[in-house]
Design a protein around this motif. Structure first.
Motif, PDB file in Angstrom:
ATOM      1  N   ASN A  57       0.823  -1.211   0.000  1.00 47.66           N
ATOM      2  CA  ASN A  57       0.000   0.000   0.000  1.00 47.66           C
ATOM      3  C   ASN A  57       0.857   1.261   0.000  1.00 47.66           C
ATOM      4  O   ASN A  57       0.510   2.247  -0.642  1.00 47.66           O
ATOM      5  CB  ASN A  57      -0.977   0.006   1.183  1.00 47.66           C
ATOM      6  N   GLY A  58       1.987   1.225   0.676  1.00 52.03           N
ATOM      7  CA  GLY A  58       2.877   2.382   0.676  1.00 52.03           C
ATOM      8  C   GLY A  58       3.597   2.582  -0.638  1.00 52.03           C
ATOM      9  O   GLY A  58       3.847   3.707  -1.061  1.00 52.03           O
ATOM     10  N   VAL A  59       3.923   1.490  -1.319  1.00 51.42           N
ATOM     11  CA  VAL A  59       4.674   1.567  -2.575  1.00 51.42           C
ATOM     12  C   VAL A  59       3.750   1.733  -3.781  1.00 51.42           C
ATOM     13  O   VAL A  59       4.109   2.404  -4.747  1.00 51.42           O
ATOM     14  CB  VAL A  59       5.563   0.303  -2.735  1.00 51.42           C
ATOM     15  N   VAL A  60       2.569   1.143  -3.729  1.00 54.39           N
ATOM     16  CA  VAL A  60       1.681   1.140  -4.895  1.00 54.39           C
ATOM     17  C   VAL A  60       0.416   1.975  -4.656  1.00 54.39           C
ATOM     18  O   VAL A  60       0.187   2.979  -5.322  1.00 54.39           O
ATOM     19  CB  VAL A  60       1.295  -0.306  -5.287  1.00 54.39           C
ATOM     20  N   THR A  61      -0.404   1.566  -3.714  1.00 58.76           N
ATOM     21  CA  THR A  61      -1.744   2.135  -3.552  1.00 58.76           C
ATOM     22  C   THR A  61      -1.731   3.625  -3.231  1.00 58.76           C
ATOM     23  O   THR A  61      -2.422   4.404  -3.874  1.00 58.76           O
ATOM     24  CB  THR A  61      -2.514   1.388  -2.445  1.00 58.76           C
ATOM     25  N   TRP A  72       9.024   5.734   9.086  1.00 62.73           N
ATOM     26  CA  TRP A  72       8.777   5.377  10.482  1.00 62.73           C
ATOM     27  C   TRP A  72       7.473   5.955  11.023  1.00 62.73           C
ATOM     28  O   TRP A  72       6.753   5.288  11.768  1.00 62.73           O
ATOM     29  CB  TRP A  72       9.952   5.784  11.362  1.00 62.73           C
ATOM     30  N   ALA A  73       7.159   7.207  10.679  1.00 60.45           N
ATOM     31  CA  ALA A  73       5.925   7.820  11.180  1.00 60.45           C
ATOM     32  C   ALA A  73       4.705   7.072  10.646  1.00 60.45           C
ATOM     33  O   ALA A  73       3.755   6.798  11.392  1.00 60.45           O
ATOM     34  CB  ALA A  73       5.864   9.293  10.795  1.00 60.45           C
ATOM     35  N   ARG A  74       4.730   6.739   9.371  1.00 62.26           N
ATOM     36  CA  ARG A  74       3.605   5.997   8.787  1.00 62.26           C
ATOM     37  C   ARG A  74       3.528   4.590   9.371  1.00 62.26           C
ATOM     38  O   ARG A  74       2.441   4.065   9.596  1.00 62.26           O
ATOM     39  CB  ARG A  74       3.732   5.968   7.276  1.00 62.26           C
ATOM     40  N   ARG A  77       1.830   4.818  12.769  1.00 62.07           N
ATOM     41  CA  ARG A  77       0.377   4.983  12.634  1.00 62.07           C
ATOM     42  C   ARG A  77      -0.262   3.672  12.167  1.00 62.07           C
ATOM     43  O   ARG A  77      -1.338   3.288  12.641  1.00 62.07           O
ATOM     44  CB  ARG A  77       0.059   6.126  11.667  1.00 62.07           C
ATOM     45  N   PHE A  78       0.403   2.999  11.225  1.00 63.05           N
ATOM     46  CA  PHE A  78      -0.108   1.722  10.736  1.00 63.05           C
ATOM     47  C   PHE A  78      -0.200   0.703  11.874  1.00 63.05           C
ATOM     48  O   PHE A  78      -1.196  -0.001  12.012  1.00 63.05           O
ATOM     49  CB  PHE A  78       0.799   1.179   9.619  1.00 63.05           C
ATOM     50  N   LEU A  79       0.848   0.607  12.677  1.00 62.33           N
ATOM     51  CA  LEU A  79       0.861  -0.370  13.767  1.00 62.33           C
ATOM     52  C   LEU A  79      -0.249  -0.112  14.790  1.00 62.33           C
ATOM     53  O   LEU A  79      -0.870  -1.055  15.283  1.00 62.33           O
ATOM     54  CB  LEU A  79       2.236  -0.403  14.437  1.00 62.33           C
ATOM     55  N   LEU A  80      -0.503   1.157  15.101  1.00 61.36           N
ATOM     56  CA  LEU A  80      -1.602   1.477  16.020  1.00 61.36           C
ATOM     57  C   LEU A  80      -2.943   1.049  15.437  1.00 61.36           C
ATOM     58  O   LEU A  80      -3.766   0.422  16.116  1.00 61.36           O
ATOM     59  CB  LEU A  80      -1.619   2.976  16.320  1.00 61.36           C
ATOM     60  N   SER A  81      -3.159   1.378  14.184  1.00 57.76           N
ATOM     61  CA  SER A  81      -4.400   1.001  13.514  1.00 57.76           C
ATOM     62  C   SER A  81      -4.519  -0.511  13.410  1.00 57.76           C
ATOM     63  O   SER A  81      -5.581  -1.091  13.698  1.00 57.76           O
ATOM     64  CB  SER A  81      -4.413   1.630  12.116  1.00 57.76           C
ATOM     65  N   TRP A  82      -3.442  -1.159  13.007  1.00 60.17           N
ATOM     66  CA  TRP A  82      -3.442  -2.607  12.844  1.00 60.17           C
ATOM     67  C   TRP A  82      -3.727  -3.304  14.179  1.00 60.17           C
ATOM     68  O   TRP A  82      -4.502  -4.268  14.231  1.00 60.17           O
ATOM     69  CB  TRP A  82      -2.097  -3.073  12.280  1.00 60.17           C
ATOM     70  N   LEU A 119     -12.997  -0.059   6.917  1.00 62.70           N
ATOM     71  CA  LEU A 119     -12.515   0.883   7.928  1.00 62.70           C
ATOM     72  C   LEU A 119     -11.034   1.173   7.706  1.00 62.70           C
ATOM     73  O   LEU A 119     -10.594   2.317   7.784  1.00 62.70           O
ATOM     74  CB  LEU A 119     -12.759   0.322   9.331  1.00 62.70           C
ATOM     75  N   GLY A 120     -10.269   0.141   7.396  1.00 58.85           N
ATOM     76  CA  GLY A 120      -8.837   0.289   7.158  1.00 58.85           C
ATOM     77  C   GLY A 120      -8.518   1.205   5.984  1.00 58.85           C
ATOM     78  O   GLY A 120      -7.532   1.941   6.011  1.00 58.85           O
ATOM     79  N   PHE A 121      -9.347   1.183   4.940  1.00 63.95           N
ATOM     80  CA  PHE A 121      -9.111   2.067   3.798  1.00 63.95           C
ATOM     81  C   PHE A 121      -9.233   3.526   4.215  1.00 63.95           C
ATOM     82  O   PHE A 121      -8.385   4.354   3.886  1.00 63.95           O
ATOM     83  CB  PHE A 121     -10.087   1.776   2.650  1.00 63.95           C
ATOM     84  N   VAL A 122     -10.270   3.835   4.947  1.00 61.23           N
ATOM     85  CA  VAL A 122     -10.467   5.222   5.396  1.00 61.23           C
ATOM     86  C   VAL A 122      -9.309   5.659   6.288  1.00 61.23           C
ATOM     87  O   VAL A 122      -8.746   6.738   6.109  1.00 61.23           O
ATOM     88  CB  VAL A 122     -11.824   5.359   6.127  1.00 61.23           C
ATOM     89  N   VAL A 123      -8.938   4.820   7.222  1.00 60.15           N
ATOM     90  CA  VAL A 123      -7.832   5.135   8.124  1.00 60.15           C
ATOM     91  C   VAL A 123      -6.526   5.273   7.341  1.00 60.15           C
ATOM     92  O   VAL A 123      -5.733   6.190   7.584  1.00 60.15           O
ATOM     93  CB  VAL A 123      -7.715   4.063   9.239  1.00 60.15           C
ATOM     94  N   SER A 124      -6.300   4.389   6.384  1.00 64.49           N
ATOM     95  CA  SER A 124      -5.072   4.443   5.582  1.00 64.49           C
ATOM     96  C   SER A 124      -5.015   5.717   4.742  1.00 64.49           C
ATOM     97  O   SER A 124      -3.983   6.391   4.688  1.00 64.49           O
ATOM     98  CB  SER A 124      -4.980   3.235   4.652  1.00 64.49           C
ATOM     99  N   ARG A 125      -6.099   6.030   4.082  1.00 60.28           N
ATOM    100  CA  ARG A 125      -6.121   7.177   3.169  1.00 60.28           C
ATOM    101  C   ARG A 125      -5.962   8.500   3.900  1.00 60.28           C
ATOM    102  O   ARG A 125      -5.256   9.392   3.449  1.00 60.28           O
ATOM    103  CB  ARG A 125      -7.430   7.182   2.383  1.00 60.28           C
ATOM    104  N   TYR A 126      -6.637   8.629   5.026  1.00 59.83           N
ATOM    105  CA  TYR A 126      -6.671   9.929   5.693  1.00 59.83           C
ATOM    106  C   TYR A 126      -5.738  10.063   6.894  1.00 59.83           C
ATOM    107  O   TYR A 126      -5.569  11.171   7.409  1.00 59.83           O
ATOM    108  CB  TYR A 126      -8.109  10.259   6.112  1.00 59.83           C
ATOM    109  N   TRP A 127      -5.122   8.964   7.334  1.00 58.98           N
ATOM    110  CA  TRP A 127      -4.267   9.080   8.510  1.00 58.98           C
ATOM    111  C   TRP A 127      -2.906   8.416   8.299  1.00 58.98           C
ATOM    112  O   TRP A 127      -1.879   9.049   8.487  1.00 58.98           O
ATOM    113  CB  TRP A 127      -4.970   8.488   9.731  1.00 58.98           C
ATOM    114  N   ILE A 128      -2.879   7.151   7.918  1.00 58.05           N
ATOM    115  CA  ILE A 128      -1.607   6.426   7.835  1.00 58.05           C
ATOM    116  C   ILE A 128      -0.721   6.945   6.711  1.00 58.05           C
ATOM    117  O   ILE A 128       0.426   7.325   6.943  1.00 58.05           O
ATOM    118  CB  ILE A 128      -1.846   4.913   7.664  1.00 58.05           C
ATOM    119  N   TYR A 129      -1.225   6.984   5.495  1.00 64.56           N
ATOM    120  CA  TYR A 129      -0.400   7.322   4.327  1.00 64.56           C
ATOM    121  C   TYR A 129      -0.592   8.765   3.864  1.00 64.56           C
ATOM    122  O   TYR A 129      -0.238   9.097   2.753  1.00 64.56           O
ATOM    123  CB  TYR A 129      -0.709   6.367   3.157  1.00 64.56           C
ATOM    124  N   ARG A 130      -1.097   9.633   4.696  1.00 65.29           N
ATOM    125  CA  ARG A 130      -1.333  11.027   4.294  1.00 65.29           C
ATOM    126  C   ARG A 130      -0.047  11.756   4.000  1.00 65.29           C
ATOM    127  O   ARG A 130       1.025  11.392   4.258  1.00 65.29           O
ATOM    128  CB  ARG A 130      -2.139  11.779   5.334  1.00 65.29           C
TER     129      ARG A 130
END
Length: 130
Positions: A57-61, A72-74, A77-82, A119-130
């Motif tokens: 997701n970080g390299v492609v999506t 590291w910051a992403r 955030r990913f680990l907390l969400s996961w 739920l993960g898509f929303v969190v990824s788009r707006y928080w993890i990979y912002r």
């Protein structure tokens, strides 16, 4: 432009998610069928899927013209969400195993993971990979 980006990211997230789901579910079934504890089996599958998912997701999506969206910051955030989603998903799968049996946990796990993926898509788009 924003709608086009959202569609591209949604499609990429779906493909990566399908790969994660197959890996996660396959390990869960294989381990639990061999006698491993349901909770441990589910967590092993989720960890394997998470490693693949974070990277793809970080390299492609969610990549941008500037390159990948890792770091590291992403990752933090990913680990907390996961972790939050893993606790929720594992609780549901364990409850199904206890009340309906292991075979129903096997059948229901992909559905539980699909719900968590939305739920993960929303969190990824707006928080993890912002």
């Amino acid at each position: 432009m924003a709608a086009r980006t959202l569609l591209r990211q949604g499609a990429g997230y779906g493909v990566v998610g399908a790969l994660q789901l197959l890996l996660d579910w396959g390990l869960f079934v294989a381990l639990s069928a061999s006698g491993a504890n349901t909770i441990v089996s589910n967590l092993v599958g989720r960890v394997a899927g998470a490693l693949v998912g974070f990277w793809l997701n970080g390299v492609v999506t969610f990549s941008s013209e500037g390159g990948s969206r890792l770091g590291w910051a992403r990752l933090a955030r990913f680990l907390l969400s996961w972790a939050a989603m893993s606790v929720l998903g594992t609780a549901v799968v364990a409850l199904l195993d206890q009340h309906a049996g292991l075979h129903w946990a096997w059948v229901a796990k992909p559905a539980v993971d699909v719900v968590l993926a939305f739920l993960g898509f929303v969190v990824s788009r707006y928080w993890i990979y912002r």
